[in-house]
Design an enzyme around this catalytic site. Structure first.
Site, mmCIF file in Angstrom:
data_model
loop_
_atom_site.group_PDB
_atom_site.id
_atom_site.type_symbol
_atom_site.label_atom_id
_atom_site.label_comp_id
_atom_site.label_asym_id
_atom_site.label_seq_id
_atom_site.Cartn_x
_atom_site.Cartn_y
_atom_site.Cartn_z
ATOM 1 N N GLU A 54 24.730 -49.958 -40.981
ATOM 2 C CA GLU A 54 25.168 -51.654 -40.654
ATOM 3 C C GLU A 54 27.003 -51.771 -40.506
ATOM 4 O OE1 GLU A 54 25.327 -54.182 -43.707
ATOM 5 O OE2 GLU A 54 24.467 -52.724 -44.983
ATOM 6 N N LYS A 65 30.254 -62.098 -39.467
ATOM 7 C CA LYS A 65 29.201 -61.547 -40.871
ATOM 8 C C LYS A 65 27.820 -62.512 -40.029
ATOM 9 C CE LYS A 65 26.244 -61.533 -44.542
ATOM 10 N NZ LYS A 65 26.385 -62.014 -46.023
ATOM 11 N N VAL A 122 22.181 -55.757 -43.351
ATOM 12 C CA VAL A 122 20.250 -55.404 -42.599
ATOM 13 C C VAL A 122 19.527 -56.017 -42.193
ATOM 14 C CG1 VAL A 122 18.856 -54.651 -44.639
ATOM 15 C CG2 VAL A 122 21.014 -53.872 -45.150
ATOM 16 N N SER A 171 18.539 -63.856 -49.362
ATOM 17 C CA SER A 171 18.733 -62.767 -48.389
ATOM 18 C C SER A 171 17.165 -63.129 -46.991
ATOM 19 C CB SER A 171 19.107 -61.999 -48.516
ATOM 20 O OG SER A 171 20.058 -60.935 -46.803
ATOM 21 N N LYS A 190 21.882 -55.217 -55.642
ATOM 22 C CA LYS A 190 23.440 -55.161 -56.977
ATOM 23 C C LYS A 190 23.162 -56.323 -57.979
ATOM 24 C CE LYS A 190 27.286 -54.468 -54.799
ATOM 25 N NZ LYS A 190 28.016 -54.843 -53.161
HETATM 26 N N1 PSU Z 1 24.828 -55.830 -50.490
HETATM 27 C C1 PSU Z 1 26.443 -54.732 -50.672
HETATM 28 N N2 PSU Z 1 27.513 -54.672 -50.149
HETATM 29 C C2 PSU Z 1 27.294 -55.891 -49.228
HETATM 30 C C3 PSU Z 1 25.724 -56.410 -48.260
HETATM 31 C C4 PSU Z 1 24.958 -56.732 -49.787
HETATM 32 O O1 PSU Z 1 26.171 -54.217 -51.941
HETATM 33 O O2 PSU Z 1 27.674 -55.225 -48.138
HETATM 34 C C5 PSU Z 1 25.852 -56.815 -46.774
HETATM 35 C C6 PSU Z 1 24.644 -56.190 -46.104
HETATM 36 O O3 PSU Z 1 25.450 -55.993 -45.152
HETATM 37 C C7 PSU Z 1 23.539 -57.074 -46.720
HETATM 38 C C8 PSU Z 1 23.972 -58.455 -46.854
HETATM 39 O O4 PSU Z 1 22.945 -57.050 -45.895
HETATM 40 O O5 PSU Z 1 25.406 -58.117 -47.335
HETATM 41 C C9 PSU Z 1 23.435 -59.338 -47.470
HETATM 42 O O6 PSU Z 1 23.972 -61.100 -47.237
HETATM 43 P P1 PSU Z 1 22.708 -62.155 -47.360
HETATM 44 O O7 PSU Z 1 23.148 -62.116 -49.184
HETATM 45 O O8 PSU Z 1 23.784 -63.757 -46.949
HETATM 46 O O9 PSU Z 1 21.917 -62.235 -46.659
HETATM 47 MN MN MN Z 2 21.991 -66.152 -48.658
#
Ligand code: PSU
Ligand code: MN
Length: 300
Positions: free
Chosen positions: A22, A82, A102, A136, A155
């Site tokens: 990614e 993003k 992702v 997410s 995380k």
């Molecule tokens: N978790 C991490 N590092 C990251 C991300 C997630 O430890 O860089 C990034 C990945 O690209 C993941 C995205 O797909 O954040 C998820 O963001 P959101 O919760 O806004 O969908």
């Molecule tokens: Mn979100």
């Protein structure tokens, strides 16, 4: 619609092993200038294993699977949006660039025919999601995208239990790679047990084949813990997390700003320790993903 690099096209036509990467982790997940060094190192590691890397991004409106070195440099140095799946038509329509998460990496790589993807951590259900609904799109996209994602779990700033429950509801299998316990990104273990474990890449390839045989389109999550001797010291981790969450609350940070706030707090206050573990765990995930890509190529 999707531009596939010549290198990745060759690997696809020869049925060779490919691992997708990614670009959000490069553009937004790692600090500059370490991010460019890391992006190049990830690709080098994949090539050294005899596998073709396919970093994914949208560049000037063109969704691209497999970046040249100068394109990798662009995502590491330019300020780009993003872009999760819902943003893809927008950045494409506007002709601008986007770093893929992702969800969107899985989606574009899968459209190109790539079946294995390595990353650091998945997005998931946020703490307090029962009020904010913040989950997410990584989770729901994996329910409909037949790709195998190797990650070190999610995380600990997320609600790990709720994330696992959602994956279960959406019928996305989660396989512990030589572990019975779901990992927590910087830490080798969370407090959540997994139903299934696998011992090697061949087993994962057989499960992918079975999924295809059933005609299912679900993704597959391979949870690969950072080795215990490489994990972040759990006491420091817990203290830092607590501090970061308290600080976010004190500053009145809410909604989607919580994650970036907490993450940058942790990077700033951990003296590079969390960053080192972050880079190590991606590298460990790439090692497992290249093995799976090779086992998959051998099987198909
Ligand atoms: N978790 C991490 N590092 C990251 C991300 C997630 O430890 O860089 C990034 C990945 O690209 C993941 C995205 O797909 O954040 C998820 O963001 P959101 O919760 O806004 O969908
Ligand atoms: Mn979100």
């Amino acid at each position: 619609m999707v531009r596939v690099s010549e290198e990745v096209q060759d690997a696809l036509s020869q049925g060779g092993p490919i691992v997708a990467l990614e670009s959000t982790i490069i553009a937004h997940g790692l600090p500059r200038p370490d991010n460019l060094v890391a992006a190049r190192r990830f690709e080098d590691q994949i090539r050294a294993a005899g596998v073709t890397p396919a970093t994914v991004a949208v560049l000037d409106g063109v969704p691209t699977v497999g970046l040249s070195d100068s394109q990798v440099e662009r995502i590491a140095t330019e300020d780009i949006a993003k872009a999760s799946v819902r943003d893809l038509p927008i950045v494409i329509g506007k002709g601008i660039s986007g770093a893929t998460t992702v969800a969107s990496t899985a989606s574009l790589a899968s459209l190109a025919g790539v079946r294995v993807f390595a990353t650091g951590g998945l997005g998931g259900v946020h703490r307090g999601a029962h009020e904010t609904f913040d989950e997410s799109a990584d989770i729901s996209v994996l329910a409909t995208t037949p790709i195998t994602v190797v990650s070190a779990g999610v995380k600990s700033i997320l609600d790990i239990s709720a994330t696992l429950e959602r994956l279960e509801t959406l019928s996305v299998p989660v396989l512990g790679y030589r572990t019975d316990v779901f990992p927590a990104f910087w830490l080798s273990e969370s407090s959540y047990a997994l139903d299934w474990r696998v011992e090697d890449a061949t087993e994962v390839a057989a499960i992918m084949q079975a999924r295809d045989g059933l005609g299912y389109k679900h993704g597959l999550v391979v949870a690969n813990p950072v080795p215990r001797d490489q994990q972040w010291d759990p006491a420091t981790h817990d203290r830092m997390l607590e501090e970061a969450l308290t600080s976010a609350m004190g500053a009145g940070i809410r909604g989607k700003e919580v994650t970036p706030f907490v993450l940058s707090y942790i990077v700033e206050h951990s003296g590079g320790e969390s960053l080192g573990v972050n880079l190590d765990l991606v590298s460990n995930n790439i090692a497992v993903a290249t093995d799976i890509a090779k086992a998959w190529a051998a099987l198909s």
